[in-house]
Design a protein around this motif. Structure first.
Motif, mmCIF file in Angstrom:
data_model
loop_
_atom_site.group_PDB
_atom_site.id
_atom_site.type_symbol
_atom_site.label_atom_id
_atom_site.label_comp_id
_atom_site.label_asym_id
_atom_site.label_seq_id
_atom_site.Cartn_x
_atom_site.Cartn_y
_atom_site.Cartn_z
ATOM 1 N N ARG A 32 53.791 -35.305 130.310
ATOM 2 C CA ARG A 32 53.226 -34.247 129.466
ATOM 3 C C ARG A 32 54.311 -33.325 128.920
ATOM 4 N NH1 ARG A 32 47.855 -33.750 129.210
ATOM 5 N NH2 ARG A 32 46.621 -34.914 130.707
ATOM 6 N N ALA A 33 55.271 -32.971 129.771
ATOM 7 C CA ALA A 33 56.349 -32.068 129.344
ATOM 8 C C ALA A 33 57.208 -32.714 128.259
ATOM 9 C CB ALA A 33 57.203 -31.662 130.539
ATOM 10 N N LEU A 34 57.570 -33.980 128.458
ATOM 11 C CA LEU A 34 58.405 -34.666 127.470
ATOM 12 C C LEU A 34 57.669 -34.826 126.145
ATOM 13 C CD1 LEU A 34 60.127 -37.403 129.636
ATOM 14 C CD2 LEU A 34 61.223 -35.465 128.508
ATOM 15 N N ILE A 35 56.419 -35.269 126.203
ATOM 16 C CA ILE A 35 55.662 -35.441 124.969
ATOM 17 C C ILE A 35 55.447 -34.097 124.289
ATOM 18 C CG2 ILE A 35 53.420 -36.117 124.025
ATOM 19 C CD1 ILE A 35 53.417 -38.371 126.170
ATOM 20 N N GLY A 36 55.141 -33.071 125.063
ATOM 21 C CA GLY A 36 54.961 -31.734 124.495
ATOM 22 C C GLY A 36 56.218 -31.202 123.834
ATOM 23 N N HIS A 37 57.371 -31.523 124.420
ATOM 24 C CA HIS A 37 58.646 -31.045 123.851
ATOM 25 C C HIS A 37 59.085 -31.885 122.654
ATOM 26 C CE1 HIS A 37 62.612 -29.225 123.742
ATOM 27 N NE2 HIS A 37 63.111 -30.444 123.644
ATOM 28 N N LEU A 38 58.948 -33.201 122.777
ATOM 29 C CA LEU A 38 59.433 -34.102 121.728
ATOM 30 C C LEU A 38 58.464 -34.252 120.564
ATOM 31 C CD1 LEU A 38 60.842 -36.954 123.967
ATOM 32 C CD2 LEU A 38 62.177 -35.311 122.647
ATOM 33 N N ALA A 39 57.181 -34.041 120.824
ATOM 34 C CA ALA A 39 56.170 -34.303 119.795
ATOM 35 C C ALA A 39 55.040 -33.287 119.866
ATOM 36 C CB ALA A 39 55.627 -35.715 119.982
ATOM 37 N N PRO A 40 55.363 -32.020 119.623
ATOM 38 C CA PRO A 40 54.293 -31.021 119.679
ATOM 39 C C PRO A 40 53.277 -31.269 118.570
ATOM 40 C CG PRO A 40 56.281 -30.064 118.758
ATOM 41 C CD PRO A 40 56.630 -31.458 119.210
ATOM 42 N N PRO A 41 51.996 -30.998 118.849
ATOM 43 C CA PRO A 41 50.994 -31.199 117.800
ATOM 44 C C PRO A 41 51.254 -30.280 116.616
ATOM 45 C CG PRO A 41 49.990 -30.359 119.826
ATOM 46 C CD PRO A 41 51.445 -30.512 120.079
ATOM 47 N N GLY A 42 51.020 -30.793 115.429
ATOM 48 C CA GLY A 42 51.197 -30.000 114.214
ATOM 49 C C GLY A 42 49.960 -29.169 113.941
ATOM 50 N N PRO A 43 50.014 -28.339 112.900
ATOM 51 C CA PRO A 43 48.872 -27.493 112.569
ATOM 52 C C PRO A 43 47.648 -28.280 112.104
ATOM 53 C CG PRO A 43 50.640 -27.240 110.959
ATOM 54 C CD PRO A 43 51.158 -28.122 112.045
ATOM 55 N N THR A 44 47.880 -29.476 111.554
ATOM 56 C CA THR A 44 46.775 -30.351 111.147
ATOM 57 C C THR A 44 47.072 -31.754 111.672
ATOM 58 O OG1 THR A 44 47.794 -31.058 109.069
ATOM 59 C CG2 THR A 44 46.484 -29.024 108.997
ATOM 60 N N PRO A 45 46.042 -32.605 111.808
ATOM 61 C CA PRO A 45 46.292 -33.970 112.276
ATOM 62 C C PRO A 45 47.272 -34.742 111.389
ATOM 63 C CG PRO A 45 43.960 -33.472 112.388
ATOM 64 C CD PRO A 45 44.629 -32.308 111.691
ATOM 65 N N ALA A 46 47.328 -34.420 110.117
ATOM 66 C CA ALA A 46 48.263 -35.098 109.215
ATOM 67 C C ALA A 46 49.715 -34.713 109.505
ATOM 68 C CB ALA A 46 47.916 -34.784 107.765
ATOM 69 N N ASP A 47 49.928 -33.586 110.172
ATOM 70 C CA ASP A 47 51.274 -33.119 110.520
ATOM 71 C C ASP A 47 51.582 -33.420 111.982
ATOM 72 O OD1 ASP A 47 51.659 -31.983 107.958
ATOM 73 O OD2 ASP A 47 50.572 -30.185 108.577
ATOM 74 N N SER A 48 51.320 -34.617 112.417
ATOM 75 C CA SER A 48 51.463 -34.998 113.814
ATOM 76 C C SER A 48 52.921 -35.029 114.255
ATOM 77 C CB SER A 48 50.840 -36.379 114.031
ATOM 78 O OG SER A 48 51.168 -36.861 115.301
ATOM 79 N N GLY A 49 53.220 -34.278 115.289
ATOM 80 C CA GLY A 49 54.555 -34.314 115.869
ATOM 81 C C GLY A 49 54.832 -35.648 116.546
ATOM 82 N N LEU A 50 53.790 -36.284 117.053
ATOM 83 C CA LEU A 50 53.972 -37.575 117.700
ATOM 84 C C LEU A 50 54.330 -38.651 116.687
ATOM 85 C CD1 LEU A 50 53.972 -39.161 120.300
ATOM 86 C CD2 LEU A 50 51.493 -39.416 120.096
ATOM 87 N N VAL A 51 53.693 -38.639 115.538
ATOM 88 C CA VAL A 51 54.023 -39.620 114.504
ATOM 89 C C VAL A 51 55.482 -39.454 114.075
ATOM 90 C CG1 VAL A 51 53.568 -40.339 112.117
ATOM 91 C CG2 VAL A 51 51.658 -39.930 113.683
#
Length: 159
Positions: A32-51
């Motif tokens: 959770r920490a790594l994903i949260g740091h490397l790919a924080p959610p964006g303000p909208t689903p189209a702005d995905s930090g994970l993508v």
């Protein structure tokens, strides 16, 4: 600082695997920490930090490892909040298709059903882009879920 050097990234990947295999609760916290740091959610689903993280050469390997050991609840959350509607782009991307394969490999059945519904009609695209691993992962994952096999086979035969 641990995320930048390649050797540190490898160390974190091994740490994830070791913690997971030891069944330590720290494995889930580290994922959770790594994903949260490397790919924080964006303000909208189209702005995905994970993508964007899966498309990045530095972050993608570590995100793949985190997704491999994340567990069904976290994968379900990541899919629904950041990946839904983005699968075709991920499947066709030279790096991100590997992260998508890890999601498919470890996704719970409900997420796999949604992935199949979204990606199934367009399976010829990743194959044409030289990413047969997406099709292989999908077929292997459906092997564990007999109720998804007829739909998966129909899409694979259409390709």
């Amino acid at each position: 600082a641990l995320l930048s050097p390649c050797s540190a990234s490898l160390c974190l990947q091994v740490a994830l695997e070791v913690l997971h295999r030891s069944q330590s609760p720290a494995a889930s916290r580290l994922c959770r920490a790594l994903i949260g740091h490397l790919a924080p959610p964006g303000p909208t689903p189209a702005d995905s930090g994970l993508v964007s993280g899966l498309q990045d050469p530095v972050r993608s390997r570590l995100l793949e490892a985190a997704m491999m050991w994340a567990g069904p609840d976290l994968l379900r959350q990541l899919f629904r909040q950041q990946l839904r509607g983005q699968l075709r782009g991920l499947a066709n991307h030279r790096l991100a298709n590997h992260g998508l394969q890890r999601l498919i490999d470890h996704a719970p059945q409900d997420v796999l059903q949604e992935v199949l519904s979204e990606l199934g009609p367009a399976l010829s695209d990743p194959l044409a882009a030289g990413h047969p691993g997406v099709l292989t992962s999908l077929a292997q994952a459906c092997r564990h879920h007999p109720e998804l096999q007829p739909e998966a086979l129909r899409y694979l035969f259409q390709v």
